[in-house]
Scaffold this motif. Sequence first.
Motif, mmCIF file in Angstrom:
data_model
loop_
_atom_site.group_PDB
_atom_site.id
_atom_site.type_symbol
_atom_site.label_atom_id
_atom_site.label_comp_id
_atom_site.label_asym_id
_atom_site.label_seq_id
_atom_site.Cartn_x
_atom_site.Cartn_y
_atom_site.Cartn_z
ATOM 1 N N SER A 37 -36.699 -17.722 -54.571
ATOM 2 C CA SER A 37 -35.453 -17.797 -53.832
ATOM 3 C C SER A 37 -35.022 -16.447 -53.280
ATOM 4 O O SER A 37 -34.030 -16.363 -52.563
ATOM 5 C CB SER A 37 -34.346 -18.343 -54.735
ATOM 6 N N ALA A 38 -35.752 -15.386 -53.632
ATOM 7 C CA ALA A 38 -35.389 -14.065 -53.114
ATOM 8 C C ALA A 38 -35.548 -14.062 -51.597
ATOM 9 O O ALA A 38 -36.460 -14.667 -51.049
ATOM 10 C CB ALA A 38 -36.273 -12.997 -53.744
ATOM 11 N N ALA A 39 -34.646 -13.381 -50.928
ATOM 12 C CA ALA A 39 -34.703 -13.334 -49.474
ATOM 13 C C ALA A 39 -33.959 -12.110 -48.984
ATOM 14 O O ALA A 39 -33.100 -11.564 -49.679
ATOM 15 C CB ALA A 39 -34.081 -14.596 -48.863
ATOM 16 N N ALA A 40 -34.317 -11.669 -47.786
ATOM 17 C CA ALA A 40 -33.571 -10.587 -47.168
ATOM 18 C C ALA A 40 -32.152 -11.057 -46.877
ATOM 19 O O ALA A 40 -31.907 -12.249 -46.675
ATOM 20 C CB ALA A 40 -34.262 -10.160 -45.874
ATOM 21 N N PRO A 41 -31.190 -10.135 -46.852
ATOM 22 C CA PRO A 41 -29.803 -10.536 -46.569
ATOM 23 C C PRO A 41 -29.670 -11.098 -45.155
ATOM 24 O O PRO A 41 -30.446 -10.747 -44.260
ATOM 25 C CB PRO A 41 -29.018 -9.226 -46.714
ATOM 26 N N PRO A 42 -28.675 -11.957 -44.932
ATOM 27 C CA PRO A 42 -28.461 -12.510 -43.587
ATOM 28 C C PRO A 42 -27.897 -11.465 -42.638
ATOM 29 O O PRO A 42 -27.532 -10.352 -43.058
ATOM 30 C CB PRO A 42 -27.454 -13.637 -43.839
ATOM 31 N N ALA A 43 -27.813 -11.817 -41.362
ATOM 32 C CA ALA A 43 -27.281 -10.913 -40.351
ATOM 33 C C ALA A 43 -25.894 -10.428 -40.752
ATOM 34 O O ALA A 43 -25.072 -11.191 -41.267
ATOM 35 C CB ALA A 43 -27.221 -11.615 -38.996
ATOM 36 N N GLY A 44 -25.648 -9.148 -40.518
ATOM 37 C CA GLY A 44 -24.371 -8.545 -40.872
ATOM 38 C C GLY A 44 -24.350 -7.935 -42.254
ATOM 39 O O GLY A 44 -23.365 -7.311 -42.643
ATOM 40 N N GLN A 45 -25.441 -8.126 -43.009
ATOM 41 C CA GLN A 45 -25.558 -7.543 -44.337
ATOM 42 C C GLN A 45 -26.911 -6.849 -44.462
ATOM 43 O O GLN A 45 -27.836 -7.096 -43.685
ATOM 44 C CB GLN A 45 -25.403 -8.611 -45.421
ATOM 45 N N ALA A 46 -27.012 -5.991 -45.457
ATOM 46 C CA ALA A 46 -28.252 -5.247 -45.651
ATOM 47 C C ALA A 46 -28.443 -4.969 -47.133
ATOM 48 O O ALA A 46 -27.486 -4.948 -47.905
ATOM 49 C CB ALA A 46 -28.211 -3.925 -44.874
ATOM 50 N N THR A 47 -29.688 -4.766 -47.513
ATOM 51 C CA THR A 47 -29.998 -4.333 -48.872
ATOM 52 C C THR A 47 -29.890 -2.816 -48.951
ATOM 53 O O THR A 47 -30.346 -2.111 -48.046
ATOM 54 C CB THR A 47 -31.413 -4.778 -49.288
ATOM 55 N N ARG A 48 -29.302 -2.351 -50.038
ATOM 56 C CA ARG A 48 -29.224 -0.907 -50.275
ATOM 57 C C ARG A 48 -29.692 -0.622 -51.697
ATOM 58 O O ARG A 48 -29.227 -1.237 -52.655
ATOM 59 C CB ARG A 48 -27.793 -0.387 -50.088
ATOM 60 N N TYR A 49 -30.624 0.311 -51.815
ATOM 61 C CA TYR A 49 -31.127 0.746 -53.109
ATOM 62 C C TYR A 49 -30.613 2.163 -53.371
ATOM 63 O O TYR A 49 -30.897 3.083 -52.594
ATOM 64 C CB TYR A 49 -32.652 0.750 -53.118
ATOM 65 N N THR A 50 -29.846 2.323 -54.445
ATOM 66 C CA THR A 50 -29.314 3.632 -54.809
ATOM 67 C C THR A 50 -30.085 4.181 -55.995
ATOM 68 O O THR A 50 -30.217 3.509 -57.028
ATOM 69 C CB THR A 50 -27.826 3.543 -55.170
ATOM 70 N N MET A 51 -30.585 5.390 -55.836
ATOM 71 C CA MET A 51 -31.354 6.052 -56.884
ATOM 72 C C MET A 51 -30.562 7.225 -57.438
ATOM 73 O O MET A 51 -29.994 8.018 -56.683
ATOM 74 C CB MET A 51 -32.692 6.550 -56.338
ATOM 75 N N THR A 52 -30.524 7.323 -58.777
ATOM 76 C CA THR A 52 -29.954 8.498 -59.439
ATOM 77 C C THR A 52 -31.060 9.149 -60.256
ATOM 78 O O THR A 52 -31.839 8.461 -60.931
ATOM 79 C CB THR A 52 -28.782 8.116 -60.354
#
Length: 459
Positions: A37-52
């Motif tokens: 069920s994983a999928a890229a976000p729909p239009a108007g949204q985005a995935t963000r990966y934050t690294m510390t």
Amino acid sequence: MPAPEEELKRTVRTLLALLGPLLLVMLGVPALQGTASAAAPPAGQATRYTMTAFTNSSESNMYVYDSPDATGFTLRKGPAYTPPSALIRDPSIFKHTDGSYYLTYTTDWTGNTIGFARSTDRVNWTFLYDYTIPISGLTRTWAPEWFIDTDGSVNVIVSLTTASTATHFTAYKITATNSALTAWSAPTQLAGIGPNNIDTFVVRVGSTYHAFTKNETTKYIEYATASSLTGPYTILMTGDWAGFGSWVEGPALVQLDNGGWRIYFDGYREGKYWYSDSYDNFATWSTRTEVPGLSGFIRHATVLKETVPGGVTLPTNTTRSLGSVNYPDRYAVVRSDNLGYIDPVSSASGIAVKQSATFTVVPGLADANCYSFRDSSGRYLRHWDFRIRFDSSNGTATFNKDATYCARPGTTAGSVRLESYNYPGRYLRHYNYALRVDPYQNTDTFRADSSFTAVTPWA
């Protein structure tokens, strides 16, 4: 003749994918749930990966990076946080239900405390407190990692020892008993992980807890599973079972948009920082790859995945031409050999040339929130042996993935970079005017070579 590189890799991966999960099932590990069920976000949204991460140059300063693809990270602030005293090793980040971000981290090489800090924007941090783990005789308290269970409970997994030297670590968990994260339960050991394992990182998939932990004796990352967070865990994989190598530590996992799992880990003896991907119940992993631009600088990071407003989109079910950003007179085309290039196209070009540079943008065949590109004859832009070609769909899952690309921000306003759906970290780019999908490189040239602008179609 030998099979093309990519097809050979596919064959090997297919065999491993068939045998690896079977082995794990024989060992009592259920299949992963939920990845389909994983999928890229729909239009108007985005995935963000934050690294510390802390760094090779400083154990007292934390750096913050983010990325749209979990591969190419951009520095947001560094140093972003310095505790009032002692160290900040092994910083782990999560976003709480109050909307704030929280860190936990190792405060020193020796002692019985872990640190906590908070931020509203991921880059500016406020020290909260050092927490004393209530176990008598602790000599080292290392590598705390957040674990948020499916019931919403907030836990910290931490490696503890009472030995006089850095040996005989075992993993414990503490659970927050208030929403302010200022009160914690008594520590409970994760049964089955030990007698000398550190840097334990846990993810839950379905009803199974999957733990990745460094065996401090052998210096390999091991893999264990359990039906409860506190175990008992069964260690299923030891030695160099995944090809991560030895003298590695600090495993941290995150799920990718295409359903795969990415593990980051610290090759501290080599002075390198690696990642690897799995798509088959954690049984097999891709060849380890250095994290571009950060390998050799960062140490023991964790990565937080979020869906945020923004991102870049392309209009679907309409025709467009894809112009090269750094060669503005050249456009993506399909030549008579069915391969993709960037060729000069202008108003003076013939109709056949203009037609070769015109594509219909459609929802991605493998993920409707990504994109596929169809030429006038109905063939799709896909990769084969990492070379771009145009083929008619054969309806297979492999073809659909080969022909699907996810949009990431390009180097100029309005431009996009197109990431391969089934090879995350590889991008559509031109090299000697030929179109390929190549691994991301932390260079201005690569970013420009892989940036395109969807413009009014030539035909």
